[in-house]
Scaffold this active site. Sequence first.
Site, PDB file in Angstrom:
ATOM      1  CG  HIS A 140      -3.968  61.141  43.586  1.00 47.19           C
ATOM      2  ND1 HIS A 140      -3.217  62.072  43.904  1.00 47.19           N
ATOM      3  CD2 HIS A 140      -3.675  60.724  42.310  1.00 47.19           C
ATOM      4  CE1 HIS A 140      -2.295  62.651  43.059  1.00 47.19           C
ATOM      5  NE2 HIS A 140      -2.562  61.566  41.887  1.00 47.19           N
TER       6      HIS A 140
ATOM      7  CG  HIS B 167      -0.014  61.805  32.834  1.00 45.18           C
ATOM      8  ND1 HIS B 167       1.360  61.836  32.687  1.00 45.18           N
ATOM      9  CD2 HIS B 167      -0.521  61.730  33.763  1.00 45.18           C
ATOM     10  CE1 HIS B 167       1.606  61.670  34.138  1.00 45.18           C
ATOM     11  NE2 HIS B 167       0.335  61.759  34.726  1.00 45.18           N
TER      12      HIS B 167
END
Length: 723
Positions: free
Chosen positions: A90, A253
């Site tokens: 992020h 993920h």
Amino acid sequence: MSENKCPMHHSAGGTTNRDWWPKQLRLDILHQHSSLSNPMGDDFNYAEAFKSLDLAAVKQDLLALMTDSQDWWPADFGHYGPLFIRMAWHSAGTYRTGDGRGGAGSGNQRFAPLNSWPDNVSLDKARRLIWPIKQKYGNKISWADLIILTGNVALESMGFKTLGFAGGRVDIWEPEADIYWGAEDKWLDDKRYSGERDLEDPLAAVQMGLIYVNPEGPNGDPDPFAAAVDIRETFARMAMNDEETVALIAGGHTFGKTHGAGDAALVGPEPEAASIEQQGLGWKSSYKSGKGGDAISSGLEVTWTSTPTQWSNNFFENLFGYEWELTKSPAGAHQWIPKNGAGKGVIPDAHDASKRHVPAMLTTDLALIFDPDYEKISRRFFEHPDEFADVFAKAWYKLTHRDMGPCTRYLGPEVPAEAFLWQDPIPAVDHPLVDEQDVTDLKLKIIGSGLTISEVVATAWASASTYRGSDMRGGANGARIRLAPQKDWPVNQPEQLAKVLKVLESIQSEFNKSGKKISLADLIVLAGCVGIDQAARNAGVEVTIPFTPGRMDATQAQTDVESFAVLEPVADGFRNYHPTQFSVSAEELLVDRAQLLTLTAPEMTVLIGGLRVLDTNADQSKTGVLTARPEFLTNDFFVNLLDMGTTWKPTSKAEDRFEGVDRVSGQPKWTASRVDLIFGSNSQLRALAEVYASSDAQLRFIDDFIAAWTKVMNLDRFDLRRA
């Protein structure tokens, strides 16, 4: 004294100029990140400090932290790795190609608005977890570098082999005022779209406060096909192709989980709005313990793999291994689980070893098999895990280093030897540099070449002014102005450019036959300096224009045409180039470009005045050329702009072109653009223009113009400076 009467007489909290005049031109973005806000002082050299860092020791400390779960914020599955990967992702993931802003290069995740974006819930805790390590090593490692290094170590600690790590990111010490994150005034709003689903430039995220896409689907609609459209657009806008996109989503993920244990309404305000005693932390949850198994972040409750703290191919195994049906998390968010009760018990609980769960996926995960192109890539990665790992390693490295500029800026022992096309490689200097006598001889050749002052100055400016301080791309080094796509940009006047380059290449070829060498990149800049020298001499002033050789010429093979296309100016006020009418004013676009060039307001002002009298407009028009003696380096632009004998009136419906007429006779005198007139209209810019229009300002004007010119010519000369 009354208790109700504040004893402090200051402006904090009062009505600002911008409250009164919302359309007032913002010049504050040109004066950010100065020594006034930086505690390190002007003499601090971060590159030198980083070189003294024991990187291996830092990594060992980070490795130990991965499994050192803290009661105040327990690690999922006993491992902080997934949280730290998200923190690094992020940080880097705000980068967008449109203007090069965002990204991990400045440690901006510590400040508003990023520290309080909805997509960054709980990353405040991640940064607090690594604070003891930052505290231990102090100024030898920046927050920006530590955040990315922590993500790398997290991957390595869970069995993944990364491509490497480069240091060199320098921290900022205040929020960035220049980055346009969108016009929305509510979190997760999406006013940035128009038409069918046209995303506003230069934005790369679908909603205010998100890094990329909404994991539930567009605006929370759980449609994997529509999600794929958003994914492709947003990832492309941060320089990722389909293969890199699939690898990054699947690779990220492979680890960890999302958090949606309860009602999101029970989560408190973000860090910037939290109460003072929370000491910069936010999102305090009143749902049960508010942490561990009770944590709420995105509102989704998804664990993708059976080994969430170990690198594996289980993400694809599960994605292809089940049919999926829509459900909702305990927080009410859309997510997917296997149909018909399949997959029971294969997923461990993050905090209770006695509990097991079914695999779950996000709408954006399913997009990787619903979209035909993504599905082909996903299936290939599923069937060839080694290829998946290789692509993910390269894509992760690109993600986390994309905004650092050329690899010559990279620091540390883990920098890969391989150079990548996205790094805009330039050959290393392979010859002795020209000396003072060589430069003198070359100057004489340029003067005798028949090229005009405006031609050589315009070409040098076009070459150097592609630089963006946001991601440190562009600039004169590499001489990419002679290559596609830059040679064909209308702003660069392709016909004139080809003429100038042909002459300079002839001079270069002749000189290089002597046994010495000069690059075309150097010669372009030198020619511009010669033009300024001649223009100053025309004005009766002898000057010395600084010139430092050392640039090299890139090849077309080293130049990604699609990647460089985003550097093409949609407008350039320095060259009075405004081919399209935008909702943003021409003067705002000028200030934005000046900020990317790292210019101050005085530098921007003096460059405009100088470039106008040097007659360097992109279309060779006389708009803003407020002088009767072009190619003389004088302060005429400012003198004539501020002449009260002239009145101005718009000549276009859009009020972007103006005519200046004699106040008494009404006879036409000049034409100008909004960019020109703003230096007489805006009070701050007018104050600067008045300095240069004064009768005693000619020498100051020339000196300041040369200093600003030299700065722009050397913006990409990282070999001359280290932060």
